[in-house]
Design a protein around this motif. Sequence first.
Motif, short mmCIF file in Angstrom:
data_model
loop_
_atom_site.label_atom_id
_atom_site.label_comp_id
_atom_site.label_asym_id
_atom_site.label_seq_id
_atom_site.Cartn_x
_atom_site.Cartn_y
_atom_site.Cartn_z
N ARG A 1 0.81 -1.46 -0.13
CA ARG A 1 0.00 0.26 0.06
C ARG A 1 0.97 1.57 -0.19
N ILE A 2 2.61 0.91 0.75
CA ILE A 2 2.83 2.62 0.84
C ILE A 2 3.60 2.92 -0.60
N ALA A 3 3.86 1.48 -1.48
CA ALA A 3 4.66 1.47 -3.04
C ALA A 3 3.31 2.30 -3.56
N GLU A 4 2.04 1.75 -3.79
CA GLU A 4 1.44 1.98 -4.32
C GLU A 4 0.97 4.29 -4.09
N TRP A 5 0.94 4.14 -2.54
CA TRP A 5 0.83 5.94 -2.09
C TRP A 5 2.49 6.25 -3.18
N VAL A 6 3.21 5.79 -3.02
CA VAL A 6 4.60 6.49 -3.60
C VAL A 6 4.07 6.78 -4.98
N ALA A 7 3.85 5.36 -5.78
CA ALA A 7 4.31 5.60 -7.16
C ALA A 7 2.54 6.82 -7.50
N GLY A 8 1.82 6.70 -6.90
CA GLY A 8 0.57 7.85 -7.37
C GLY A 8 0.57 8.74 -7.11
N HIS A 9 2.25 9.14 -6.90
CA HIS A 9 2.62 11.16 -6.73
C HIS A 9 2.27 11.10 -8.12
N TYR A 10 2.55 10.35 -8.79
CA TYR A 10 3.21 10.99 -10.05
C TYR A 10 2.20 10.80 -11.72
N PRO A 11 2.33 11.61 -12.10
CA PRO A 11 1.32 12.01 -13.06
C PRO A 11 1.50 10.30 -14.36
N LYS A 12 0.94 9.81 -14.92
CA LYS A 12 1.28 8.68 -16.29
C LYS A 12 1.87 10.14 -17.55
N GLN A 13 3.05 10.03 -16.84
CA GLN A 13 3.78 11.09 -18.56
C GLN A 13 4.78 10.54 -18.86
N GLN A 14 4.95 9.70 -20.32
CA GLN A 14 5.89 9.56 -20.79
C GLN A 14 7.12 10.08 -20.68
N ARG B 1 12.95 15.81 -16.63
CA ARG B 1 11.43 15.58 -16.38
C ARG B 1 11.23 13.82 -16.36
N ALA B 2 11.84 13.71 -15.64
CA ALA B 2 12.05 11.77 -14.94
C ALA B 2 11.28 11.96 -13.61
N PRO B 3 10.60 10.38 -12.75
CA PRO B 3 10.92 10.32 -12.31
C PRO B 3 11.43 10.11 -11.16
N TRP B 4 11.24 9.63 -9.70
CA TRP B 4 12.34 9.08 -9.14
C TRP B 4 11.56 8.30 -8.04
N LEU B 5 11.86 7.29 -7.79
CA LEU B 5 11.28 6.07 -6.34
C LEU B 5 11.75 5.47 -5.57
N PRO B 6 12.02 6.09 -4.63
CA PRO B 6 11.94 5.56 -3.52
C PRO B 6 12.98 4.34 -2.50
N GLN B 7 13.59 3.92 -2.41
CA GLN B 7 13.49 2.83 -1.76
C GLN B 7 13.71 3.05 -0.39
N THR B 8 14.09 3.55 0.22
CA THR B 8 14.05 3.91 0.90
C THR B 8 13.13 5.17 2.26
N LEU B 9 12.66 4.48 2.74
CA LEU B 9 11.26 6.01 3.64
C LEU B 9 11.37 5.61 5.12
N LEU B 10 10.69 6.61 5.78
CA LEU B 10 11.09 6.85 7.13
C LEU B 10 9.74 7.20 7.43
#
Length: 465
Positions: A83-96, A117-126
């Motif tokens: 669920r946390i991963a879905e929340w992280v990815a959900g921040h971004y628009p679906k832009q190519q 104009r590139a997304p970043w997905l974090p490995q680490t969260l607090l």
Amino acid sequence: MRAERVVAGFDSATALLRDLSSHLSGARVPRPGERPGTGQDLLASAGEKANHLPRGLKERIYALSGWTEAVQRHKVGDIRSDRIAEWVAGHYPKQQSDVAFVGSSNGALTHLAAALRAPWLPQTLLLPVRRHGVPPEDASEDLRRMRSTGEELLRANPDWALQHMHAPNQDRLMVAGMCYFRTKWLRLPAAYERHLRDVLRPGGTLVVSDCAMTWPTTRVGERYIFQHGGFGGATTDELQHGSDRVREFLRAYGSDYTKFVAPEPDDESPEAEWGFEPRLLEDLRDLADRQGWNLVRLRYDEPETVSPPVADIHRDWYRDRGLPTGRLLVESFMLMDTYGALRTGSVPFWTVFNKEPSLRALESYLDSREPFDEIRMALFSHGVESVGLAWADQWAGVLARARELGTFLGTDPESFPRDFAVLVRFGRELAQVRGKQPLPSPLRWEEAAPRLDAAEGVELSELMR
């Protein structure tokens, strides 16, 4: 539990994620510490009023604002990584995009991602968890009290490694009422994979942000390690054995301790906040192979190692597109604004924190570069006169290097390091800087990669084509 209620808003990874995703979405960048949509904005909103209060009350308000974000201990078993991963990815628009980033948090690379104009997905969260009765000086007691809770978190989330972190120096106010659980994905979560497949074009480049910094740690279990302290002003030796600086710091806070107490380290591990856990690479290789992407490993020694080349990349990018190059924006920890930097035509230099090593890194950069006409600087306030703090007058020496204008941005040097209003003023004052520039056409990875690869302490390697 809702992910936005679990993940700390006052942490680097969350702040960088929200800044970049807001930039790519064209939305307002949240203030540092803000939880958009939840009604919780205490860390930011309390700052405006707190600057005029007595020191002790200011410190209590700051600690309370963080404590309100911490999870109640009995709810830790309800946290789910998917669920946390879905929340992280959900921040971004679906832009190519032609490029995407995964891995270590890094403010400079966040600016680079914004330019690409590139997304970043974090490995680490607090994931902060509430607890009481543990002196900030006693990391051993923190581990004793919270070990069973950490084990419960791992049982519920087999794709995570846990780095239980206790930072008694710069995070003294926060760790008095909570413990820090930093989680690192060992497997690529399904939500991350879906988002990457949705946005990264065929033949695109997936960049692994791999901070190679390690730290002395104590092994607790197969996926559970404990880290005492973190990257900042105090050395690992001071944290473990003490020093005159540590004794003076503890004495100033009326502590009965003369040094910090912590479990004996028995290993070196990726640093909890910034370091990259390499077990994630297996899934990244597999995904890149299936999708036909280039997989590039961007490995760097320490968080600030990439700040100089990213600043240089921006200066070249502006120059190549006919824009002025004479403004420098010095950012601190989660006080950063990718959109604001571009709109003001500012070259961003991100510093990890307000400590002496960060000041030396900035000074070293300026020693070897063409002078800037204007230098604006923000200083993150953590509320503590901690070991290794660089004082405001030391940072002001950098401002004197500007040829025309050197000024603090949103920062009251008289209140630092308890200038909590900077959380509100930073973005506001940056937006008021005159001489806005049009956003330059997007940077290409082929322009940035050679600069990164040539930088000291940075290595680019292709893991797959």
